[in-house]
Scaffold this active site. Structure first.
Site, PDB file in Angstrom:
ATOM      1  N   GLU A 120      -6.550  20.271  -5.606  1.00 17.54           N
ATOM      2  CA  GLU A 120      -5.766  19.104  -6.033  1.00 17.54           C
ATOM      3  C   GLU A 120      -5.131  18.447  -4.817  1.00 17.54           C
ATOM      4  OE1 GLU A 120      -2.891  20.390  -8.978  1.00 17.54           O
ATOM      5  OE2 GLU A 120      -4.411  21.629  -9.971  1.00 17.54           O
TER       6      GLU A 120
ATOM      7  N   GLU B 235       4.866  16.056 -10.313  1.00 20.32           N
ATOM      8  CA  GLU B 235       5.491  15.396  -9.174  1.00 20.32           C
ATOM      9  C   GLU B 235       5.859  13.964  -9.529  1.00 20.32           C
ATOM     10  OE1 GLU B 235       5.622  17.616  -6.903  1.00 20.32           O
ATOM     11  OE2 GLU B 235       6.057  16.623  -4.993  1.00 20.32           O
TER      12      GLU B 235
ATOM     13  N   LYS C 207      -2.022  17.104  -2.778  1.00 18.51           N
ATOM     14  CA  LYS C 207      -0.612  17.491  -2.715  1.00 18.51           C
ATOM     15  C   LYS C 207       0.198  16.202  -2.600  1.00 18.51           C
ATOM     16  CE  LYS C 207       2.563  20.733  -0.545  1.00 18.51           C
ATOM     17  NZ  LYS C 207       3.705  19.851  -0.518  1.00 18.51           N
TER      18      LYS C 207
ATOM     19  N   CYS D 111      25.486 -20.940  14.524  1.00 12.99           N
ATOM     20  CA  CYS D 111      24.569 -20.168  15.373  1.00 12.99           C
ATOM     21  C   CYS D 111      23.199 -20.842  15.357  1.00 12.99           C
ATOM     22  CB  CYS D 111      24.444 -18.733  14.873  1.00 12.99           C
ATOM     23  SG  CYS D 111      23.144 -17.824  15.735  1.00 12.99           S
TER      24      CYS D 111
ATOM     25  N   ASP E 297       3.112  13.675  -2.246  1.00 11.90           N
ATOM     26  CA  ASP E 297       4.350  13.764  -1.472  1.00 11.90           C
ATOM     27  C   ASP E 297       5.496  13.115  -2.254  1.00 11.90           C
ATOM     28  OD1 ASP E 297       5.975  14.442   0.550  1.00 11.90           O
ATOM     29  OD2 ASP E 297       5.228  12.971   1.990  1.00 11.90           O
TER      30      ASP E 297
ATOM     31  N   LYS F  41      -1.707  21.840   4.646  1.00 17.06           N
ATOM     32  CA  LYS F  41      -0.984  20.646   5.094  1.00 17.06           C
ATOM     33  C   LYS F  41      -1.811  19.865   6.115  1.00 17.06           C
ATOM     34  CE  LYS F  41       3.277  20.861   3.291  1.00 17.06           C
ATOM     35  NZ  LYS F  41       4.416  21.016   4.152  1.00 17.06           N
TER      36      LYS F  41
ATOM     37  N   TYR G  35       1.399  -6.325 -26.845  1.00 21.92           N
ATOM     38  CA  TYR G  35       2.413  -5.278 -26.661  1.00 21.92           C
ATOM     39  C   TYR G  35       3.813  -5.904 -26.725  1.00 21.92           C
ATOM     40  CZ  TYR G  35       5.101  -1.430 -24.705  1.00 21.92           C
ATOM     41  OH  TYR G  35       6.034  -0.439 -24.534  1.00 21.92           O
ATOM     42  N   ASP G  36       3.993  -6.987 -25.970  1.00 18.48           N
ATOM     43  CA  ASP G  36       5.317  -7.617 -25.896  1.00 18.48           C
ATOM     44  C   ASP G  36       5.818  -8.050 -27.267  1.00 18.48           C
ATOM     45  OD1 ASP G  36       5.213  -7.251 -23.227  1.00 18.48           O
ATOM     46  OD2 ASP G  36       4.667  -9.317 -22.729  1.00 18.48           O
TER      47      ASP G  36
ATOM     48  N   CYS H 291      25.471 -12.160  11.973  1.00 14.43           N
ATOM     49  CA  CYS H 291      26.148 -13.225  12.696  1.00 14.43           C
ATOM     50  C   CYS H 291      26.641 -14.169  11.601  1.00 14.43           C
ATOM     51  CB  CYS H 291      25.155 -13.941  13.604  1.00 14.43           C
ATOM     52  SG  CYS H 291      25.904 -15.392  14.365  1.00 14.43           S
TER      53      CYS H 291
ATOM     54  N   CYS I  92      26.331 -11.766  18.907  1.00 16.34           N
ATOM     55  CA  CYS I  92      25.041 -12.330  18.491  1.00 16.34           C
ATOM     56  C   CYS I  92      24.192 -12.611  19.732  1.00 16.34           C
ATOM     57  CB  CYS I  92      25.270 -13.611  17.698  1.00 16.34           C
ATOM     58  SG  CYS I  92      23.732 -14.475  17.348  1.00 16.34           S
TER      59      CYS I  92
ATOM     60  N   CYS J 288      23.976 -16.698  19.853  1.00 17.25           N
ATOM     61  CA  CYS J 288      25.107 -17.612  20.076  1.00 17.25           C
ATOM     62  C   CYS J 288      26.320 -16.913  20.686  1.00 17.25           C
ATOM     63  CB  CYS J 288      25.518 -18.274  18.769  1.00 17.25           C
ATOM     64  SG  CYS J 288      26.295 -17.142  17.610  1.00 17.25           S
TER      65      CYS J 288
ATOM     66  N   ARG K  68      13.904  19.960  -9.428  1.00 11.40           N
ATOM     67  CA  ARG K  68      13.675  21.362  -9.087  1.00 11.40           C
ATOM     68  C   ARG K  68      14.970  22.032  -8.625  1.00 11.40           C
ATOM     69  NH1 ARG K  68      12.357  23.917  -4.312  1.00 11.40           N
ATOM     70  NH2 ARG K  68      11.246  25.864  -4.635  1.00 11.40           N
TER      71      ARG K  68
ATOM     72  N   TYR L 121       1.001  18.352 -13.216  1.00  6.81           N
ATOM     73  CA  TYR L 121      -0.070  19.281 -12.821  1.00  6.81           C
ATOM     74  C   TYR L 121       0.070  20.688 -13.394  1.00  6.81           C
ATOM     75  CZ  TYR L 121       3.478  19.742  -9.099  1.00  6.81           C
ATOM     76  OH  TYR L 121       4.648  19.875  -8.415  1.00  6.81           O
TER      77      TYR L 121
ATOM     78  N   ASP M 127       0.505  -9.467 -24.079  1.00  7.28           N
ATOM     79  CA  ASP M 127       1.327 -10.238 -25.022  1.00  7.28           C
ATOM     80  C   ASP M 127       1.371  -9.581 -26.398  1.00  7.28           C
ATOM     81  OD1 ASP M 127      -1.327 -10.912 -25.119  1.00  7.28           O
ATOM     82  OD2 ASP M 127      -0.948 -12.918 -25.931  1.00  7.28           O
TER      83      ASP M 127
HETATM   84  S1  IVH Z   1       1.787  23.420  -7.744  1.00  9.37           S
HETATM   85  C1  IVH Z   1       3.837  27.198  -8.928  1.00  9.37           C
HETATM   86  N1  IVH Z   1       0.398  21.202  -7.324  1.00  9.37           N
HETATM   87  O1  IVH Z   1       4.477  20.647  -3.400  1.00  9.37           O
HETATM   88  C2  IVH Z   1       3.234  25.872  -8.689  1.00  9.37           C
HETATM   89  N2  IVH Z   1       2.539  21.410  -6.328  1.00  9.37           N
HETATM   90  O2  IVH Z   1       5.343  22.255  -1.127  1.00  9.37           O
HETATM   91  C3  IVH Z   1       3.885  25.123  -7.606  1.00  9.37           C
HETATM   92  N3  IVH Z   1       3.240  19.440  -5.055  1.00  9.37           N
HETATM   93  O3  IVH Z   1       7.171  22.198  -5.028  1.00  9.37           O
HETATM   94  C4  IVH Z   1       3.491  23.738  -7.463  1.00  9.37           C
HETATM   95  N4  IVH Z   1       1.443  18.229  -5.419  1.00  9.37           N
HETATM   96  O4  IVH Z   1       6.639  19.731  -5.620  1.00  9.37           O
HETATM   97  C5  IVH Z   1       1.537  21.895  -7.080  1.00  9.37           C
HETATM   98  N5  IVH Z   1      -0.903  19.298  -7.067  1.00  9.37           N
HETATM   99  C6  IVH Z   1       0.222  19.965  -6.826  1.00  9.37           C
HETATM  100  C7  IVH Z   1       1.259  19.426  -6.053  1.00  9.37           C
HETATM  101  C8  IVH Z   1       2.406  20.188  -5.814  1.00  9.37           C
HETATM  102  C9  IVH Z   1       2.631  18.266  -4.851  1.00  9.37           C
HETATM  103  C10 IVH Z   1       4.592  19.812  -4.516  1.00  9.37           C
HETATM  104  C11 IVH Z   1       5.493  20.529  -5.484  1.00  9.37           C
HETATM  105  C12 IVH Z   1       5.852  21.809  -4.789  1.00  9.37           C
HETATM  106  C13 IVH Z   1       5.640  21.436  -3.352  1.00  9.37           C
HETATM  107  C14 IVH Z   1       5.449  22.644  -2.458  1.00  9.37           C
END
Ligand code: IVH
Length: 672
Positions: free
Chosen positions: A113, A170, A115, A427, A117, A310, A37-38, A422, A404, A407, A136, A222, A35
């Site tokens: 790190e 990301e 990855k 129905c 998605d 992966k 902040y608001d 439907c 349907c 019905c 990108r 990152y 609140d």
């Molecule tokens: S480094 C030159 N770090 O994975 C550096 N990428 O499959 C390139 N991604 O295009 C990226 N988590 O979109 C990096 N911790 C992470 C990541 C990451 C997700 C994605 C990124 C990249 C894709 C490649």
């Protein structure tokens, strides 16, 4: 106040709000209550309204979305946005590490790190102010999505230092937001997204940034471009610097000193993957010293100093035996695949929603097909693809029903919806579902009038529409299974009591498309009587704050239907109140008790991360739920933490509603 004083005031408010926002969204460490902040935010809104010339691009008021674009501008990435090489086994990863160590002639540290998605984004800051954000694209040329990125709270509009810097990271959609978005899309008959990554991509590439703002995206940054300018020497130090500037970084990174430590990191996060609140598809291993990056450089597409490991997909193959179609209250006809049961992420799964006919066509799912099944957002079973090699020779494309299943009426597509509907108001499925909705807690709240009783009333021709409920007699009810004097009297009293409900309950109970309990309340409050509502124009309804055109148009269309006027007459004749009564003190107290959990039989299972089980139980009981230990046909809701076992399987088989911990916490918050 003079102009300079006003400008200073605006600057002060922006700085303060941006700092609080950074603490809240990027660092997860709020320093003031919402609140506070608001209140400051409203101060800035008022000031900017009176003096629009004071609005700056880093003002937090600019996060709500701006004008609708015709298309996206192209952006040249001066330094290309690279992708990553992939490996799929520890053996290959070990070789990559050994090769790199050998090339630089020493055993180096690796920053491990997650990855994420999502989608790669680039953010440019001048003097610490966010000036441009892009996708990108093909790595060389991306698209300018600045307006959309500004709506994401994790993207700082102003950094803690006035630096000129480009950073990359990301953009992703948290699992919870993804599941909720798909639920909303499905209810509204719109396109559903196959996974959180597609949902994030679709949300980022909206020409109307107001839509992006609603999608609850987030980011993990990152990478700092040209880190040497800031004297940063390692990737792990870069992450810490990013955090200091106000970016949200993923906290689960770790410097590994050798191959064993890298492998241990992989094993750890592969096990934790399902519990993360966002999707990851692997681990990224980066040489930690930037010196090494310089020394080995990049190929055209990928760096030589980093690699992605992966994860194998968490999927199972199974066979589709049939596709069942069910009709919901709004007439949307939804297909469900029924498959051979398989074990998936700890539970047995045999059903998966196929959402709508387009989904079946796009994936070309046929009876007899072997399919790959996974869990979206870790809880919702979903078919990812058909295994074409295993398709029976005689297979035929699935014929989408034109009638349907309940019905037999012709099914239609409304507007540009992907859903099949439907639209036969008579129905049986629709009628039964609308009666269930009418009696539900937030609508007319007729206790004791549940799904099974409604089905019997309908099948015995005692009730055909909601007005008929008010003509039921004691003798009518005695015809129902297990109904005795007491139960019949109780139900008659509950129906009678509902005659005295305030207008908003009836308005919501009618089940008008897009009109939720909240909108019904606002409309009833403004127009006071049903008669006024039926006469209101789209403009008058849309003038209510937070009630948009969609709702207003739907209300006007609904009341223009002569069948609806007839129904309202019937309800009036039956003595149902059609006026807004406001809230009495007793009602306020009753409303507090009338939580959506009230009266539900709930089972808790699996491991909860954020709540203590005893606390969750206490909270549920305080809100009227009965918490039981085992799942049965009577269970209304299963709250599933991770590693849930047989209870989850049983609930799935019994079609019990299942939510995860995050959704439960959100519902608790909404209640409070
Ligand atoms: S480094 C030159 N770090 O994975 C550096 N990428 O499959 C390139 N991604 O295009 C990226 N988590 O979109 C990096 N911790 C992470 C990541 C990451 C997700 C994605 C990124 C990249 C894709 C490649």
């Amino acid at each position: 106040m003079t102009e300079t004083v006003l400008a200073q005031k605006a600057e002060e408010l922006r700085k303060q709000l941006n700092t609080w926002s950074r603490e809240y969204y990027s660092l997860d460490q709020p320093s003031v209550p919402d609140d506070v902040y608001d209140q400051k935010y409203q101060e800035l809104v008022t000031l900017e309204k009176q003096h629009p010339e004071l609005i700056t691009p880093d003002s937090p008021t600019q996060r709500v979305g701006g004008a609708v674009l015709k298309g996206f501008q192209k952006i040249d990435h001066e330094i290309p946005m690279l992708s990553l090489g992939d490996v799929f086994s520890k053996k290959e990863l070990g070789e990559f590490v050994a090769n790199l160590d050998q090339t630089v002639n020493q055993q180096i540290d690796y920053n491990c790190e997650l990855k994420i998605d999502g989608l790669a984004i680039s953010l440019v800051y001048r003097n610490g102010i966010f000036v441009q954000g892009s996708t990108r694209g093909n790595g060389q040329i991306g698209e300018d999505i600045t307006q959309n990125l500004k709506t994401i709270k994790a993207v700082p509009l102003q950094l803690s230092e006035p630096v000129d810097v480009e950073v990359r990271g990301e953009c992703y959609m948290p699992k919870k937001s993804f599941v909720e978005l798909n639920e909303r899309q499905e209810k509204e008959g719109k396109q559903i997204f196959a996974n959180a990554r597609n949902a994030a991509a679709g949300s980022l590439r909206q020409l109307d940034s107001k839509i992006t703002a609603e999608r609850r995206l987030s980011t993990f940054i990152y990478y700092i471009m040209e880190p040497e300018k800031f004297g940063i020497k390692t990737q792990s130090a870069a992450l810490e610097q990013l955090k200091k500037w106000g970016f949200k970084i993923n906290p689960d990174y770790r410097v590994a000193h050798n191959q064993q430590e890298i492998f241990a990191y992989i094993d750890e996060y592969q096990a934790k993957r399902a519990d993360l609140t966002y999707d990851i598809d692997g681990i990224v291993i980066k040489a930690n010293p930037f010196e090494v990056h310089k020394e080995v450089g990049n190929t055209v597409k990928v760096p030589r100093w980093a690699i992605a490991y992966k994860f194998p997909p968490d999927e199972q193959e199974t066979v589709v035996h049939k596709i069942e179609w069910t009709v919901g209250r709004t007439g949307v006809v939804t297909p469900t695949a029924v498959m051979d049961p398989v074990q998936l992420a700890g539970t047995t799964v045999s059903r998966a929603s196929l959402h709508n006919p387009d989904y079946i066509k796009e994936k070309d799912i046929r009876i007899g097909d072997t399919v790959k099944l996974h869990k979206a957002g870790d809880i919702i079973p979903e078919i990812s693809m058909v295994v074409l090699d295993k398709r029976p020779a005689a297979s035929q494309p699935y014929a989408i029903p034109t009638q349907c299943p309940i019905c037999g009426a012709k099914l239609v597509h409304l507007d540009d919806e992907v859903a099949l509907r439907c639209i036969n108001p008579k129905c049986p499925a629709l009628v039964k579902e609308s009666l269930i909705h009418f009696a539900s807690r937030n609508a007319m709240d007729i206790r004791g009038l549940g799904t099974k009783i409604i089905a019997q009333l309908y099948e015995k021709h005692l009730v055909n529409d909601v007005a008929d409920l008010y003509h039921l007699t004691f003798d009518d009810l005695l015809q129902l299974d297990k109904f005795k004097e007491k139960s019949a009297n109780n139900l008659l009293t509950a129906i009678d009591n509902s005659r005295h409900n305030s207008l908003e309950r009836l308005l919501f109970g009618l089940g008008i498309r897009h009109v939720g309990a909240k909108a019904a309340k606002l409309i009833a409050e403004k127009f006071k009587t049903m008669d006024n509502i039926t006469k209101a124009t789209v403009e008058e309804i849309a003038a209510i704050k937070t009630v948009g055109m969609t709702i207003a148009e739907s209300v006007v269309t609904y009341f223009a239907n002569p069948n609806v006027s007839a129904l309202l007459n019937e309800l009036a004749k039956a003595g149902v109140n059609l006026e807004y009564l406001g809230q009495t003190a007793a009602e306020i107290a009753e409303n507090a008790a009338a939580s959506p959990f009230n009266g539900l039989r709930v089972v808790l299972t699996g491991t909860l991360d954020h709540l203590k089980r005893a606390e969750a139980k206490k909270w549920l009981e305080a809100h009227g739920a009965k918490v039981t230990g085992s799942v049965s046909g009577k269970t209304d809701l299963l709250i599933a933490g991770h590693d849930a076992g047989s209870k989850l399987t049983k609930a799935e088989n019994l079609n019990v509603k299942i939510i995860n911990e995050a959704t439960f916490i959100q519902q608790m918050e909404e209640e409070e």
